[in-house]
Write a protein that holds these residues in place. Structure first.
Motif, PDB file in Angstrom:
ATOM      1  N   THR A 228      -0.828   4.019  44.276  1.00 34.88           N
ATOM      2  CA  THR A 228      -1.272   5.539  45.598  1.00 34.88           C
ATOM      3  C   THR A 228       0.051   6.441  45.007  1.00 34.88           C
ATOM      4  O   THR A 228       1.135   6.302  45.035  1.00 34.88           O
ATOM      5  CB  THR A 228      -1.656   5.679  46.081  1.00 34.88           C
ATOM      6  OG1 THR A 228      -0.975   5.546  47.771  1.00 34.88           O
ATOM      7  CG2 THR A 228      -2.780   5.127  46.370  1.00 34.88           C
ATOM      8  N   GLY A 229      -0.146   7.860  45.831  1.00 30.11           N
ATOM      9  CA  GLY A 229       1.204   9.006  44.819  1.00 30.11           C
ATOM     10  C   GLY A 229       2.100   8.807  44.036  1.00 30.11           C
ATOM     11  O   GLY A 229       1.402   8.178  42.856  1.00 30.11           O
TER      12      GLY A 229
ATOM     13  N   GLN B  15       2.952  12.600  52.519  1.00 24.66           N
ATOM     14  CA  GLN B  15       2.940  11.681  50.681  1.00 24.66           C
ATOM     15  C   GLN B  15       2.475  10.228  51.898  1.00 24.66           C
ATOM     16  O   GLN B  15       1.671   8.860  51.800  1.00 24.66           O
ATOM     17  CB  GLN B  15       4.117  11.314  50.012  1.00 24.66           C
ATOM     18  CG  GLN B  15       3.914  12.665  49.413  1.00 24.66           C
ATOM     19  CD  GLN B  15       2.073  12.563  48.667  1.00 24.66           C
ATOM     20  OE1 GLN B  15       1.023  13.093  48.602  1.00 24.66           O
ATOM     21  NE2 GLN B  15       1.824  11.674  47.178  1.00 24.66           N
ATOM     22  N   SER B  16       3.830   9.695  52.365  1.00 19.35           N
ATOM     23  CA  SER B  16       3.869   8.036  52.940  1.00 19.35           C
ATOM     24  C   SER B  16       2.778   7.740  54.275  1.00 19.35           C
ATOM     25  O   SER B  16       2.286   7.254  53.852  1.00 19.35           O
ATOM     26  CB  SER B  16       5.059   7.841  53.972  1.00 19.35           C
ATOM     27  OG  SER B  16       6.241   8.492  52.771  1.00 19.35           O
TER      28      SER B  16
ATOM     29  N   ASP C  20       1.712   6.246  50.075  1.00 20.32           N
ATOM     30  CA  ASP C  20       3.220   6.484  48.960  1.00 20.32           C
ATOM     31  C   ASP C  20       3.887   5.550  48.761  1.00 20.32           C
ATOM     32  O   ASP C  20       5.258   5.535  49.856  1.00 20.32           O
ATOM     33  CB  ASP C  20       3.041   8.065  48.552  1.00 20.32           C
ATOM     34  CG  ASP C  20       3.933   7.850  47.660  1.00 20.32           C
ATOM     35  OD1 ASP C  20       4.560   7.215  47.285  1.00 20.32           O
ATOM     36  OD2 ASP C  20       3.337   8.995  46.612  1.00 20.32           O
TER      37      ASP C  20
END
Length: 288
Positions: A77-78, A96-97, A102
């Motif tokens: 992802t991300g 995002q994390s 991510d």
């Protein structure tokens, strides 16, 4: 606790759980002080540290960071899944994390604040059983090395899983269900960072896209669930906060290990929400 044990057994997992009323301190747990590999749940510790450091003036959350295409940590992802160079602020990397777990975004933050700062923050908050020993890239490197020549395909083999250091809390990032709810309660009580930084941290922790674990136990439009999942072979976790419209706020951590090595186990995901709901319902009943 009997209903929670039965739910875990029916789903084919062993589970650890802790739930606490953030405002009254009422709590209940099952194996709440047993150490467990945290996988991506440890991003809660990382992101909390980032915002705490920002509140202390040590980092600027709006600072832009270049993330070259060749510096990407493994992940589906991300940024980890993207092919082109990117430029994001530290606060957007934190988002995002959490939102899509991510790994690349998390590692940019790990590199910025360092393992020692994250561990120091956890110690300052009194979380003595929570410790980071490696970044996400190092976690994956360890898993790749332990899997051997067969690679990812071997991760469903019991003999391979037995030698994965990332599944042993003595050799990887780890915590307990009780420590994780203590961290979340501290975030929601503005004890990690206060004011605007505390509000922004809670906003980030509310961005997670996945609803198949903790949130599945609270399918109501007026109940807000914030959290972070963690996944490794046989491990499925989530720690988060459930907020009711009447003002009730509950931190819950559910950490599980499945008997099956299958990658897809919907029942093992769903029992996280089931167990959390049983625990929160019990706390709410006790408060009446």
């Amino acid at each position: 606790m009997a209903r929670i044990r039965e739910a875990f057994a029916d789903a084919g997992v062993t589970g650890l759980l802790h739930a606490r009323d953030i405002d009254t301190g009422a709590e209940l747990g099952l194996g709440a002080d047993a150490l467990m590999s945290t996988a991506s749940v440890h991003k809660l510790c990382l992101v909390s540290t980032v915002f705490r450091e920002a509140a202390r003036g040590r980092i600027d959350l709006t600072r832009q960071v270049e993330v070259p295409a060749e510096q990407r940590t493994k992940g589906p992802t991300g940024l980890a899944a993207m092919l082109d160079p990117a430029r994001l602020s530290l606060r957007d990397l934190a988002a995002q994390s959490i939102a899509v777990s991510d790994n690349t975004a998390a590692d940019v933050l790990w590199d910025r604040v360092g393992l020692d700062a994250v561990n120091r923050t956890m110690a300052e908050l009194g979380l003595r059983n929570t410790r980071a020993v490696h970044t996400m890239r190092d976690l994956y490197a360890s898993m790749t090395a332990d899997a051997g020549a067969a690679g990812v395909a071997a991760l469903v083999e019991p003999a391979t899983l037995a030698r994965l250091r990332v599944l042993d809390p003595a050799h990887t990032n780890h915590s307990t269900a009780r420590d994780l709810t203590a961290l979340l309660a501290a975030v929601w009580r503005d004890e990690v960072c206060a004011g605007e930084h505390g509000r922004l941290l809670r906003r980030v922790l509310g961005l997670q896209a996945w609803s198949h674990r903790l949130a599945s136990g609270f399918p109501f439009d007026d109940v807000r669930v914030s959290g972070k999942t963690g996944t490794l072979p046989t491990l499925r976790h989530e720690a988060g906060v459930v907020e009711y419209p009447d003002g009730g706020r509950y931190a819950v951590a559910v950490l599980t290990r499945s008997a099956s090595t299958a990658i897809t186990l919907p029942a093992a995901d769903a029992v996280i929400g089931t167990a959390a709901r049983i625990a929160v319902d019990a706390l709410r009943a006790g408060a009446r």
